[in-house]
Design an enzyme around this catalytic site. Structure first.
Site, PDB file in Angstrom:
ATOM      1  N   HIS A 141      -5.371 -16.791   6.683  1.00 41.72           N
ATOM      2  CA  HIS A 141      -5.566 -15.623   7.571  1.00 41.72           C
ATOM      3  C   HIS A 141      -4.415 -14.625   7.429  1.00 41.72           C
ATOM      4  O   HIS A 141      -4.136 -13.877   8.362  1.00 41.72           O
ATOM      5  CB  HIS A 141      -5.704 -16.054   9.035  1.00 41.72           C
ATOM      6  CG  HIS A 141      -6.681 -17.168   9.245  1.00 41.72           C
ATOM      7  ND1 HIS A 141      -8.008 -16.963   9.528  1.00 41.72           N
ATOM      8  CD2 HIS A 141      -6.515 -18.516   9.167  1.00 41.72           C
ATOM      9  CE1 HIS A 141      -8.619 -18.141   9.645  1.00 41.72           C
ATOM     10  NE2 HIS A 141      -7.740 -19.096   9.424  1.00 41.72           N
ATOM     11  N   SER A 254       5.817   8.396  -7.441  1.00 43.06           N
ATOM     12  CA  SER A 254       5.028   9.334  -6.646  1.00 43.06           C
ATOM     13  C   SER A 254       5.338  10.745  -7.128  1.00 43.06           C
ATOM     14  O   SER A 254       6.479  11.051  -7.471  1.00 43.06           O
ATOM     15  CB  SER A 254       5.379   9.196  -5.167  1.00 43.06           C
ATOM     16  OG  SER A 254       5.055  10.386  -4.467  1.00 43.06           O
ATOM     17  N   LYS A 260       9.532   6.456  -4.342  1.00 47.23           N
ATOM     18  CA  LYS A 260       8.445   5.474  -4.414  1.00 47.23           C
ATOM     19  C   LYS A 260       8.357   4.754  -5.762  1.00 47.23           C
ATOM     20  O   LYS A 260       8.604   5.320  -6.802  1.00 47.23           O
ATOM     21  CB  LYS A 260       7.090   6.157  -4.163  1.00 47.23           C
ATOM     22  CG  LYS A 260       6.895   6.696  -2.777  1.00 47.23           C
ATOM     23  CD  LYS A 260       6.755   5.629  -1.706  1.00 47.23           C
ATOM     24  CE  LYS A 260       5.518   4.775  -1.830  1.00 47.23           C
ATOM     25  NZ  LYS A 260       4.285   5.514  -1.471  1.00 47.23           N
ATOM     26  N   GLU A 267      -3.399  -2.206  -7.872  1.00 45.08           N
ATOM     27  CA  GLU A 267      -4.425  -1.549  -7.055  1.00 45.08           C
ATOM     28  C   GLU A 267      -5.662  -1.206  -7.880  1.00 45.08           C
ATOM     29  O   GLU A 267      -6.798  -1.377  -7.431  1.00 45.08           O
ATOM     30  CB  GLU A 267      -3.863  -0.254  -6.456  1.00 45.08           C
ATOM     31  CG  GLU A 267      -2.838  -0.505  -5.375  1.00 45.08           C
ATOM     32  CD  GLU A 267      -2.090   0.769  -4.997  1.00 45.08           C
ATOM     33  OE1 GLU A 267      -1.913   0.995  -3.800  1.00 45.08           O
ATOM     34  OE2 GLU A 267      -1.701   1.532  -5.897  1.00 45.08           O
TER      35      GLU A 267
END
Ligand code: ARG
Length: 399
Positions: A141, A254, A260, A267
């Site tokens: 979980h 970024s 970043k 992803e």
């Protein structure tokens, strides 16, 4: 120029021609291989002489691009073969021809997937060997659950890939039988010898696309696995988890925020799972309800198969680089794994060893957690030998 100009009197309207054209140039080397096989059958039947067979071989070997104006790769091949091309289509149709070429394509794609999976697994197993005894919390979980090692977690990834390997091997084996000899749907009156591993039924030979579905299924399941791995990589490399840092060769910056470092590879692997599932459901829907034998609907089988191959190849290669260069933060992992509550189940099991029924033990430990008086027991061994499990996995993968 069409192969069927003899039947259609009028020139096709350009709109119709554009609509019918297949985007199948990627099939060229496989259609060449299938056409060579067919030429050999014609030669064996005395329908091509030695010089003609040699000419077919030479012409086909020199082809590397498809004329975009051709209706499809099959028409292109026949035209390119010139005078001998006028003989090559005896005893075959584009229906058995395209099925033969796509089967060779899928078999090659399955082999390629196998090699890429083996490289990715080798990278994972190398990291698992190094992290065999690195403690980390295991999760259910997405909440801390019980202590494990990072090596044990990484082994779970390679288990998923091992099953993918079996699925691609299955799809590759399904693609093996040859539809050559089926002709358009009902064979031919010409005395052609059967190809190696011929299909038993001529209608099935030209109508079947199960092997392509099996390939797309293997790719879809692989991508669900890569999406889960990708998701974990995204989590682990956040400041919040801090379990790992992305290697700069597999991270992105970024365009606006100078600080970043983003996990775009992980992803995109996760995102492509949706597309991979869509390709499978798309082709299932194309095949559903199609009357036997061949229908032009089946031209739609190629785009999803080509795209799946590109994504399987690309995602596995990029993730291999990423996992290879991942920097694990053993201190952060150890700090997270030292949460005493991870041993609550062990405490209940210690009571069980003393003869307490498990439900009573569970209630007693839960009460101590609620009251803030929980005392962790000494750590007892729970998982098997991770180093030995890595060695056994390497043996199975052959790496
Ligand atoms: N380009 C077609 C395909 O991909 C080849 C078969 C065409 N056959 C036909 N009878 N029109 O399926």
């Amino acid at each position: 120029m069409t192969l069927w100009a003899g039947r259609v009197g009028e020139q096709l309207a350009p709109e119709v021609w554009e609509f019918l054209k297949a985007d199948d140039a990627e099939l060229l080397p496989y259609d060449v291989a299938g056409t060579l096989l067919h030429a050999e059958r014609l030669h064996a039947a005395g329908l091509l002489d030695d010089a003609e067979l040699a000419e077919v071989r030479d012409t086909l070997a020199a082809l590397d691009t498809v004329d975009p104006a051709a209706e499809d790769v099959h028409s292109f091949l026949e035209v390119e073969l010139g005078e001998v091309g006028r003989k090559i289509h005896a005893g075959r149709s584009r229906n058995d021809q395209v099925a033969a070429a796509l089967r060779l394509y899928v078999a090659a794609a399955c082999n390629e997937a196998d090699r890429a999976l083996a490289s990715f697994a080798a990278a994972i197993l190398a990291r698992a060997a190094d992290e065999a005894s690195t403690p980390m919390p295991g999760y259910t979980h997405l909440q801390r659950a019980q202590p494990i090692t990072l090596g044990h977690h990484l082994l779970a990834w390679s288990e998923m890939l091992e099953r993918d390997r079996a699925r691609f091997a299955f799809a590759g084996a399904q693609a093996e039988p040859s539809p050559l000899g089926a002709g358009a749907l009902a064979g031919s009156t010409l005395p052609l010898p059967p190809p190696p591993a011929p299909m038993r039924n001529t209608l099935d030979a030209v109508a079947d696309r199960d092997f392509a579905l099996d390939y797309l299924y293997a790719a879809a399941v692989l991508f669900t696995h890569l999406s889960r791995v990708g998701e974990e990589l995204c989590l682990w490399t956040t400041a919040e988890f801090g379990f790992a840092r992305l290697p700069e060769g597999a991270a992105t910056g970024s365009s606006m925020m100078p600080q970043k470092l983003n996990p775009d590879v992980a992803e995109l692997a996760r995102g492509k799972a949706g597309t991979a599932i869509g390709r499978l459901t798309g082709l299932l829907a194309t095949v559903k309800g199609l009357p036997l034998a061949y229908d032009r609907d089946l031209q739609e089988d190629k785009a999803p198969v080509f795209a799946a191959r590109r994504d399987v190849r690309g995602a596995l290669a990029a993730l291999t680089v990423l996992v290879d260069g991942l920097e694990f933060d053993r201190d952060r992992l150890a700090a997270a794994a030292s949460d005493p509550l991870l041993l609550a189940t062990d405490a209940a099991e210690a009571l069980v060893r003393d003869g307490v029924p498990f439900r009573d033990a569970h209630e007693r430990v839960a009460a101590s957690v609620r009251e803030g008086t929980f005392e962790p027991p000494p750590q007892a061994p729970r998982l098997g030998d991770v180093g030995a499990a890595v060695a056994a996995a390497r043996e199975r993968w052959g790496c």
